[in-house]
Design an enzyme around this catalytic site. Sequence first.
Site, PDB file in Angstrom:
ATOM      1  CG  LEU B 229       6.529  -1.909  -1.526  1.00 28.61           C
ATOM      2  CD1 LEU B 229       7.261  -3.215  -1.827  1.00 28.61           C
ATOM      3  CD2 LEU B 229       7.154  -1.220  -0.342  1.00 28.61           C
ATOM      4  CG  ASP B 230       2.390  -0.282  -0.786  1.00 24.71           C
ATOM      5  OD1 ASP B 230       3.089  -1.281  -0.550  1.00 24.71           O
ATOM      6  OD2 ASP B 230       2.279   0.671  -0.011  1.00 24.71           O
TER       7      ASP B 230
END
EC number: 3.5.1.10
Lengths: 286, 286, 286, 286
Positions: B229-230
Amino acid sequence: MTSSTPHHWVITLVCADQPGIVHAVSGAIVQANGNISESQQFSSDDTGRFFMRLQVQSPATRPELEAALAPVIDRYQAMSIIDVVGRPLRTLVLASSAGHCVNDLLFRQRGGQIPVEIPLVLSNHGTLRDLVGFYGVPFESLPITDAASKANFEARVLEAVDELDIELVVLARYMQILSPELCARLSGRAINIHHSFLPGFKGANPYRQAHARGVKLIGATAHFVTGDLDEGPIIEQNVVRVDHSRTPAELISIGQDEESRTLTQAVKWFAENRVLLDGARTIIFK
Amino acid sequence: MTSSTPHHWVITLVCADQPGIVHAVSGAIVQANGNISESQQFSSDDTGRFFMRLQVQSPATRPELEAALAPVIDRYQAMSIIDVVGRPLRTLVLASSAGHCVNDLLFRQRGGQIPVEIPLVLSNHGTLRDLVGFYGVPFESLPITDAASKANFEARVLEAVDELDIELVVLARYMQILSPELCARLSGRAINIHHSFLPGFKGANPYRQAHARGVKLIGATAHFVTGDLDEGPIIEQNVVRVDHSRTPAELISIGQDEESRTLTQAVKWFAENRVLLDGARTIIFK
Amino acid sequence: MTSSTPHHWVITLVCADQPGIVHAVSGAIVQANGNISESQQFSSDDTGRFFMRLQVQSPATRPELEAALAPVIDRYQAMSIIDVVGRPLRTLVLASSAGHCVNDLLFRQRGGQIPVEIPLVLSNHGTLRDLVGFYGVPFESLPITDAASKANFEARVLEAVDELDIELVVLARYMQILSPELCARLSGRAINIHHSFLPGFKGANPYRQAHARGVKLIGATAHFVTGDLDEGPIIEQNVVRVDHSRTPAELISIGQDEESRTLTQAVKWFAENRVLLDGARTIIFK
Amino acid sequence: MTSSTPHHWVITLVCADQPGIVHAVSGAIVQANGNISESQQFSSDDTGRFFMRLQVQSPATRPELEAALAPVIDRYQAMSIIDVVGRPLRTLVLASSAGHCVNDLLFRQRGGQIPVEIPLVLSNHGTLRDLVGFYGVPFESLPITDAASKANFEARVLEAVDELDIELVVLARYMQILSPELCARLSGRAINIHHSFLPGFKGANPYRQAHARGVKLIGATAHFVTGDLDEGPIIEQNVVRVDHSRTPAELISIGQDEESRTLTQAVKWFAENRVLLDGARTIIFK
């Protein structure tokens, strides 16, 4: 007739904006077996001029590259520079007694961070002799005490420009106002640095004025020298935050750091053919 | 067969780097009676790919422009986008309960500062209903309390993407982790924002960790959504200075400002076709 | 019994937070006929500690000032430093072959911008001998090739610290990992500099990783040396913006500038007694 | 006679600098059973004035705190403010048709980020009625077309200041020049925002001038309103980097962002009693 190892060329071109220029230029590059590794262009709505800077890898010799570009330059009535990427620019540094800008330029020049060679630092004071000498750069000082000695200093500047094949003159905190004649002679190839504030302050001791007014930002502007000394086309600007606790002396110290890094940045871009003039402003192809 | 008023087109093109591309593309522009008003290119040493973005003023219709470019695209096996400058991008906004990013996007969208149209804000909370409604944008909330309601929410995302012709999904502090399937479905067209610190902090409550470690800078990173995700390709980053006197709550407030402006900037560049992917990193033609 | 000319003193004080401290300290200053010219304080919610830094103009001698403060220090079980403003801090610089941080420290030290005196630069390479010599600073090089020569180098560090009355050890791009024993011995009086990215990168060649990930900001962090080399309490951080066109080599050059200015700033604050430790973080009284 | 729950007080004090002030003030705090949680002071070499700001946790009532401080204030002939931390400041916003500053103020005020309450937005245009209404804030518009209607507008300002217990007037891109009488009436409690450039530009259309000159930084300055409209004591300044490719319209948009965040920051500091006047400049206790 091309050389065996490809060269890395930088090409700049300025002309009236019109359709087809990019196609024509890129055609010349193809003809010279070149590959474009970097390209920037800009069309100025203000002046109707078109600006282009290319970096090209090509096995062509300089005459071959010039021959390929000649019809394009001719057709568009363009001003053009063809140079080798990384070639050190012949640079004359003018200084007075403050060393921060000179030290930054010499340290980075020696470290290979800015493509210039400096055959002479010329100052109206002797203060920086040791610093300059450490970097193995010739140093001359000619005191300025009156109109005659100032004229003598400026004559030496022009003489050095000729003798030493100078391409750029950097005023690295040279604290004398250039004569209009010298400004004209160095037009487009002399860069000055000065402090900058919001708002601007006219007159003597601007750091004291900035302190009195409580400015929260101080900075520096590097610009081309013109007859109006601090009003030439801007090349680079930086600011740094300050607060009420800073004395005028501290503001000067902080401002000097900004001056050093701003001037060095401007010199680097100029030496890399990244600075083009569009009337009263600059196009910077970073 | 061209229209009487010239249009302003944006063209992007990505292919394997090789000599002659610029010449071929500019030839197609000449053929379409176009004038290049903005042009940027980049050759990636990492991937050997060539990236180009043009803005072109041309009286050609879209079919005419496509026809002119088709041989070039074919010859260089290029991926290409042809779009009208300023066309609003169809954008779906996902949110939770924090309003700072959503407000910034809606205020600037309404003011014409970012070329997007937002047919829906979808949230897992009802908190932002009034704010979104003020801007005349439809708002739906679907609570997420377990795996089933989360799957339901994500199904609604995909349904909305289809129904509403969505071209970009913006996670404006949407605080749920997307499923790998949704990440894959939205690959290259979903942008997330998250806080950033030097050094990075893993795990819960990063602002508290940043406070405990006494970081002097906090910031935000906007990036493409990927399965990790990041860790997707970075589009934009900003930081701001903080000191020891800031509480964790103040750090959060400061961080939110950075998140808003960083996300809005990333959305603006994406909507203007200025963001291209080069493997794990982005080429940003500002 | 006071001297005729007032001195400018700096006083720091750290103790458990409780009411009345400021009143007690300022009472001692009044007793010493002092006038407070600068004062900062901070109460840490994290640790319950109170931090204070004063600059005081007073005609008192050191024994008189110590006598006035002794009851306060005793009553609050405080750690306290009393020093003369501007006294040069005895500083040992450790280096390897990169010169950017060393040059910045030496140039500014000579210019009076940072209150340190540097009796020795100790390096595991000979590269910087001329640069250091130009500034009139003694230079020693002791090669590190194996565990024994490394132990020898570190023994020389400790010996120099004793012989030369060293108060601060600066790792100015000293590229060896300090042994845990040396870290412990230098705890709270050794400062290191390293590059910083968003996000952080672990492992070899971080600039190459940063390039591959396409980071938009690169920076530097100055911190206290602890056993976990790059994880000590942060003193100062800076970042600068970069874009996709920067090569790894250019990122390194840009990062070096940030390293220089960040390290010099941290050294300046430390030498001015502006850096206090609050557990894992620093209080900086700028 | 103290209340059972301690209050959080902010105290500012300005007087002629002399030894013993801190001791006297801290004694009064001890007497009121207060604990100092934040303290800043500054002695101005320019004016010989001493400035102090404290945050104090104390169970004392306001009368008790005032009684404790009264002898100190009397003895040092000090100007002093005693206020509750976080009390919303009564703020009148003046606007014209541009909404960026007003929106930023209202959004952050509602989010609790700036301690103000806004009982009225008064504008010489009706443009912002809906925006202001969304935030539940009363809005009045009074057109200004000539000297009489301008006098009428200014009379309404003064009337509102009285009726609504206004403590701060914010000119949020209010595009009319205040009359000297109104400037005088609002002295020290009215904040204006305007664009800022390096160098400064006088006269009409400064963004166009900045574009023509090719400035590399544009910014904004928030300052107190004085008779010389754009020359009052500076509270906060920010800049952002621009380049040659920005149109005048884009410069305006970028400048508006700086205006919003700079004005909001200045209002926040003022509302927190962090802005003190020292002659022509401000002391900001951040």
